[in-house]
Design a protein around this motif. Structure first.
Motif, mmCIF file in Angstrom:
data_model
loop_
_atom_site.group_PDB
_atom_site.id
_atom_site.type_symbol
_atom_site.label_atom_id
_atom_site.label_comp_id
_atom_site.label_asym_id
_atom_site.label_seq_id
_atom_site.Cartn_x
_atom_site.Cartn_y
_atom_site.Cartn_z
ATOM 1 N N GLY A 271 -3.858 -3.127 3.120
ATOM 2 C CA GLY A 271 -3.928 -4.563 3.399
ATOM 3 C C GLY A 271 -3.080 -5.365 2.432
ATOM 4 N N GLU A 272 -3.069 -4.949 1.171
ATOM 5 C CA GLU A 272 -2.264 -5.673 0.174
ATOM 6 C C GLU A 272 -0.775 -5.532 0.468
ATOM 7 O OE1 GLU A 272 -1.577 -5.789 -4.681
ATOM 8 O OE2 GLU A 272 -3.200 -4.589 -3.811
ATOM 9 N N VAL A 273 -0.353 -4.326 0.882
ATOM 10 C CA VAL A 273 1.055 -4.121 1.217
ATOM 11 C C VAL A 273 1.450 -4.999 2.393
ATOM 12 C CG1 VAL A 273 2.750 -2.450 2.069
ATOM 13 C CG2 VAL A 273 1.132 -1.783 0.296
ATOM 14 N N TYR A 274 0.622 -5.015 3.427
ATOM 15 C CA TYR A 274 0.947 -5.819 4.616
ATOM 16 C C TYR A 274 0.958 -7.308 4.279
ATOM 17 C CZ TYR A 274 1.028 -7.377 9.444
ATOM 18 O OH TYR A 274 1.386 -7.974 10.627
ATOM 19 N N GLU A 275 -0.003 -7.739 3.489
ATOM 20 C CA GLU A 275 -0.042 -9.145 3.090
ATOM 21 C C GLU A 275 1.197 -9.511 2.278
ATOM 22 O OE1 GLU A 275 -2.848 -12.228 0.481
ATOM 23 O OE2 GLU A 275 -3.400 -10.124 0.711
ATOM 24 N N HIS A 276 1.618 -8.603 1.387
ATOM 25 C CA HIS A 276 2.808 -8.878 0.579
ATOM 26 C C HIS A 276 4.054 -8.929 1.452
ATOM 27 C CE1 HIS A 276 4.989 -9.101 -3.208
ATOM 28 N NE2 HIS A 276 5.850 -8.216 -2.722
ATOM 29 N N LEU A 277 4.126 -8.060 2.447
ATOM 30 C CA LEU A 277 5.267 -8.088 3.359
ATOM 31 C C LEU A 277 5.360 -9.417 4.088
ATOM 32 C CD1 LEU A 277 5.092 -4.486 4.874
ATOM 33 C CD2 LEU A 277 6.967 -5.422 3.517
ATOM 34 N N GLN A 278 4.224 -10.025 4.399
ATOM 35 C CA GLN A 278 4.234 -11.325 5.063
ATOM 36 C C GLN A 278 4.806 -12.416 4.168
ATOM 37 O OE1 GLN A 278 3.366 -11.706 8.323
ATOM 38 N NE2 GLN A 278 3.072 -9.490 8.326
ATOM 39 N N SER A 283 15.544 -12.372 3.798
ATOM 40 C CA SER A 283 16.594 -11.581 3.154
ATOM 41 C C SER A 283 16.130 -10.144 2.921
ATOM 42 C CB SER A 283 17.006 -12.228 1.829
ATOM 43 O OG SER A 283 15.897 -12.345 0.955
ATOM 44 N N TYR A 284 14.834 -9.943 2.682
ATOM 45 C CA TYR A 284 14.299 -8.593 2.500
ATOM 46 C C TYR A 284 14.370 -7.813 3.816
ATOM 47 C CZ TYR A 284 11.008 -4.848 1.364
ATOM 48 O OH TYR A 284 10.420 -3.625 1.172
ATOM 49 N N TYR A 285 13.960 -8.460 4.915
ATOM 50 C CA TYR A 285 13.963 -7.788 6.210
ATOM 51 C C TYR A 285 15.384 -7.600 6.735
ATOM 52 C CZ TYR A 285 8.961 -8.550 6.201
ATOM 53 O OH TYR A 285 7.629 -8.534 5.858
ATOM 54 N N VAL A 489 5.291 2.770 -2.241
ATOM 55 C CA VAL A 489 4.426 1.627 -1.937
ATOM 56 C C VAL A 489 4.595 0.525 -2.978
ATOM 57 C CG1 VAL A 489 2.021 0.885 -1.830
ATOM 58 C CG2 VAL A 489 2.734 2.938 -0.621
ATOM 59 N N PHE A 490 4.646 0.926 -4.257
ATOM 60 C CA PHE A 490 4.776 -0.078 -5.308
ATOM 61 C C PHE A 490 6.178 -0.688 -5.332
ATOM 62 C CE2 PHE A 490 1.114 2.231 -7.397
ATOM 63 C CZ PHE A 490 0.205 1.237 -7.076
ATOM 64 N N GLU A 491 7.170 0.006 -4.747
ATOM 65 C CA GLU A 491 8.479 -0.624 -4.572
ATOM 66 C C GLU A 491 8.328 -1.903 -3.755
ATOM 67 O OE1 GLU A 491 11.544 1.735 -2.876
ATOM 68 O OE2 GLU A 491 11.354 3.335 -4.346
ATOM 69 N N VAL A 492 7.508 -1.831 -2.711
ATOM 70 C CA VAL A 492 7.282 -3.009 -1.875
ATOM 71 C C VAL A 492 6.488 -4.057 -2.640
ATOM 72 C CG1 VAL A 492 6.257 -3.845 0.265
ATOM 73 C CG2 VAL A 492 7.388 -1.624 0.222
ATOM 74 N N LEU A 493 5.401 -3.624 -3.279
ATOM 75 C CA LEU A 493 4.537 -4.578 -3.967
ATOM 76 C C LEU A 493 5.240 -5.233 -5.155
ATOM 77 C CD1 LEU A 493 1.129 -2.661 -3.945
ATOM 78 C CD2 LEU A 493 1.818 -4.579 -2.505
ATOM 79 N N ASP A 494 6.202 -4.539 -5.758
ATOM 80 C CA ASP A 494 6.910 -5.092 -6.912
ATOM 81 C C ASP A 494 8.083 -5.977 -6.515
ATOM 82 O OD1 ASP A 494 5.189 -3.828 -8.615
ATOM 83 O OD2 ASP A 494 6.478 -2.103 -8.986
#
Length: 762
Positions: A271-278, A283-285, A489-494
């Motif tokens: 859930g945290e990963v998906y929320e962070h992606l939002q 530019s990231y996408y 995963v932490f690549e995304v969160l960071d």
């Protein structure tokens, strides 16, 4: 040594050892008399993802290889006598080296600016090998579209290894502390300290009770059997049975508790990963494939779930078991215990070195899996195009190749672990032989305190000790998988969101719709601005047409109004406020967009219309559909507003999807409306219905219209003509049409001539 070589290459200097390092692996690919002449390492792989590839030239050909375990995998091989020239194409933050033959252009390597000097030097060396005269090195082809969707940040390199750091990351993935990643994952379990302590307590009790069988077995051999005591035998058997029942119940309870804990931690992480992606910006996408992102949310979190629910609890349990058994053995016979535990440090040392070495293998395997996911996410939504162009065979071959690469990477990892497990198993077996030999000698020679029962019980403890130790060495495979998954995963969160609210950002409760650009300059690549000093002012309620040739900056202009990107310099103001000082939710909630290719989500027509206003009533949805001229065709479906539109709206026609998109915008009731080619891909009758709906939609709103059908802009208050990123003309439709040498007049004449040609041809 490896890090020094990376630093050398990162500084743009030639690596004198690269040819020698590649020579052993490429020798079998060389023909008799063929010599390796040029080698350079790139930091990207085609078509444009980060990775390692090698540009190699021999006296007969040019080739590109990517690492694949011990054997490099060829991506391209071209005989030198077929190459007519080499050219470099520059992109945002990267470049592509291509080879031109008589009939085609072949991409060779893509690389970031950190490797630019090395690749340029290698390309110049290859040019000298070409038998045909090459074009000048300066003859380079610039990348076509001005509005390339990659926001550029100056490339950086890792201070440790010298490798390039992807622009969306702040740390080098290869130099991240893998143990720190696992600890970081475990720290997320601190909120569940209670269940963890209960589980550990159950584990300690279960292990201690289970080891009580050893003294019972010694008593059975030394006392019960020699005295032929049936009663004693019964008591010992019942005691061992009771211990096993007790430990089984405790083990089941602990396993259930740890399974719940692992599921809960992974659920929170997913859930945290998906929320962070939002929260991440466009530019990231722009730089990531959908499959790459999906792999992080699904497969990587599933790997972490397996680690938390199985590997972690087995690691904890085995560690506790080792400690308790070691205490038992030293209490029974310190000498035998020392002899039994002698191979343990050797096994631990081998495991540590092996885990460090195999992380690269798993990282490589996971990259192959991401490429497989990326292919699926790209091809499956476009299956109609695949079938229309009869490319099923080609796509099967591409899938088979990527699936084979993933399989081979996993086989290589399995081979490495199988060899390691057999080696450690042999080392641990030596301990049993030593105990039987020395312990048997003590019993046979009658050394006081050493009985047959003690030896049997001690051997049981040795077997119980090395079983969890061997299990721990086997678990290194799961730990490495978990470390790699945690890293991804932490690549995304960071990744820090590039669009976020200022601490003192204001909320615009009711936007008036006044828009102003003040000397705005912007570029997706900061070295190549798309907009150059743009300035204009729009009053509330005005309808503005944005006109210009392709690549002029029209879509970029409206992207800045939505603050999908931040300006490089200048200001974009809404109602007199700098757009960066307005809360993002407050801003975007009052902006509506109707795109050329409307995106519909899988669901019902009603759900898609109400997407921006999920609390809307059915009456509001129908009212918006009627205003968008969509109600009649919706009611012709058997299920009406409950009709499923299919993935991306594939069950509807283009005009139907567009009208649903307009209804969605009407229901949102925005203060600023953006229409991006809303009628360009529909027939004349549908266009008339859409234009009628748009006429209702624009009333009382500030509207920006992008249209190639210039006749649709006649009702605009003003037209802003863009060319090469600058405002070249501003005026009404009639005023600009009267300028015989103006850009707008030229576009109208070209459009008119094209329409007449189409009419004659028809």
């Amino acid at each position: 040594m490896a890090r020094e070589e990376h630093r050398h290459r990162g500084n743009g200097k030639a690596d004198p050892t690269l040819i020698e390092r590649l020579r052993p692996t490429l020798t079998q690919r060389l023909e008799p008399g063929e010599e390796l002449a040029v080698a350079a390492q790139a930091d990207m792989v085609l078509p444009g993802s980060f990775g390692v590839s090698y540009l190699v030239a021999t006296t007969r050909r040019v080739a590109v290889y990517v690492p694949n375990g011990d054997q490099p995998h060829p991506q391209a091989e071209i005989p030198l006598d077929q190459i007519r020239s080499l050219r470099k194409r520059e992109f945002a933050g990267s470049a592509l080296l291509e080879a031109r033959t008589d009939d085609r252009v072949i991409p060779l390597v893509r690389y970031t600016e950190l490797q630019e000097e090395e690749i340029d030097r290698a390309a110049e060396a290859i040019r000298k090998l070409l038998p045909a005269a090459d074009e000048p090195a300066e003859a380079q082809e610039e990348d076509g579209p001005d509005e390339e969707p990659h926001r550029h940040r100056r490339a950086s390199k890792c201070p440790e290894c010298g490798k390039p750091i992807p622009r969306w990351m702040s740390v080098c993935r290869d130099c991240m502390d893998k143990r720190a990643l696992i600890l970081r994952l475990l720290k997320r379990s601190r909120r569940y300290a209670g269940p963890i302590l209960v589980s550990l307590t159950l584990a300690i009790v279960a292990v201690t009770a289970d080891l009580a069988q050893a003294p019972l077995q010694a008593y059975l051999v030394d006392v019960v059997i020699p005295h032929r005591s049936l009663a004693g035998l019964t008591y010992v058997i019942l005691a061992i049975l009771g211990i096993r029942v007790f430990t089984t119940v405790l083990g089941a309870a602990r396993q259930l508790l740890m399974s719940w804990l692992g599921e809960k931690v992974t659920y929170d992480l997913r859930g945290e990963v998906y929320e962070h992606l939002q929260r991440l910006g466009l530019s990231y996408y722009d730089q990531k494939e959908t499959g790459w992102i999906m792999d992080r949310i699904t497969s990587d979190t599933t790997t972490l779930q397996a680690f938390m629910t199985d590997s972690l609890q087995r690691t904890v349990l085995n560690t506790l078991t080792l400690i308790i058994i070691a205490v038992y053995m030293f209490s029974m016979s310190p000498l035998l215990a020392f002899l039994a535990l002698l191979p343990a440090p050797i096994v631990c040392f081998m495991s540590a070195r092996f885990m460090h070495r195999t992380h690269r293998i798993w990282h490589w395997a996971y990259r192959r899996r991401s490429r497989l996911f990326a292919l699926l996410s790209n091809v499956l939504p476009g299956v109609r195009v695949v079938k229309a162009f009869v490319q099923e065979g080609r796509e099967r071959a591409r899938f088979d190749q990527r699936s084979r690469d993933y399989m081979e990477a996993n086989v290589q990892a399995a081979r490495a672990f199988a060899s390691f497990n057999r080696t450690t198993g042999f080392v641990m077996a030596l301990s049993s032989l030593a105990i039987w030999g020395y312990g048997g000698y003590l019993v046979i020679t009658g050394v006081p305190g050493n009985t047959l029962g003690l030896l049997v019980a001690f051997m049981q403890l040795v077997m119980r000790f090395y079983q969890p130790l061997q299990d721990l060495t086997g678990l290194s495979q799961q730990v490495q998988r978990a470390a790699t998954a945690a890293q991804r995963v932490f690549e995304v969160l960071d990744t820090a969101p590039d669009m976020k609210d200022q601490p003192d950002a204001i909320e615009l409760a009711q936007m008036r719709g006044e828009v102003e650009f003040r000397n705005v300059t912007f570029g997706y690549d900061e070295r190549r601005p798309v907009l150059k000093g743009i300035s204009f002012h729009v009053k509330p309620g005005e309808m503005i047409g944005l006109v210009g040739p392709s690549g002029a900056g029209k879509s970029t202009t409206v992207n800045l109004i939505c603050r999908f990107y931040d300006v490089t310099s200048g200001q974009v103001l809404i109602d007199g406020h700098d757009i960066r000082d307005i809360q993002l939710d407050s801003l975007r909630s009052q902006i509506g967009i109707v795109l050329q290719e409307p995106f519909l989500f899988h669901g019902t027509i009603a759900e898609n219309i109400a997407y921006g206003c999920p609390e809307a009533s059915m009456a509001d949805i129908i009212r918006a559909a009627k205003a968008a001229n969509a109600h009649d065709f919706i009611m012709r479906f058997p299920d009406g507003y409950d009709t499923m539109v299919g993935e991306r709206g594939t069950r509807l026609s283009g005009g139907e999807r567009q009208r649903i998109s307009i209804a969605r915008a009407i229901l949102k009731n925005p203060r600023i409306l953006i229409l991006d080619e809303a009628t360009s891909s529909v027939d004349t009758e549908t266009e008339a219905q859409i234009r009628e709906a748009i006429d209702r939609l624009v009333q009382g709103r500030t509207t920006f219209v992008i249209a190639h059908r210039l006749s649709t802009l006649q009702s605009a208050n003003r037209l802003i003509v863009l060319d090469k990123g600058r405002v070249v003309e501003v005026g009404t439709h009639a005023e600009l049409l009267a300028k015989e040498d103006g850009v707008f007049r030229r576009l109208v004449d070209m459009h008119k001539a094209l329409s007449e040609a189409v009419a004659v041809g028809g």
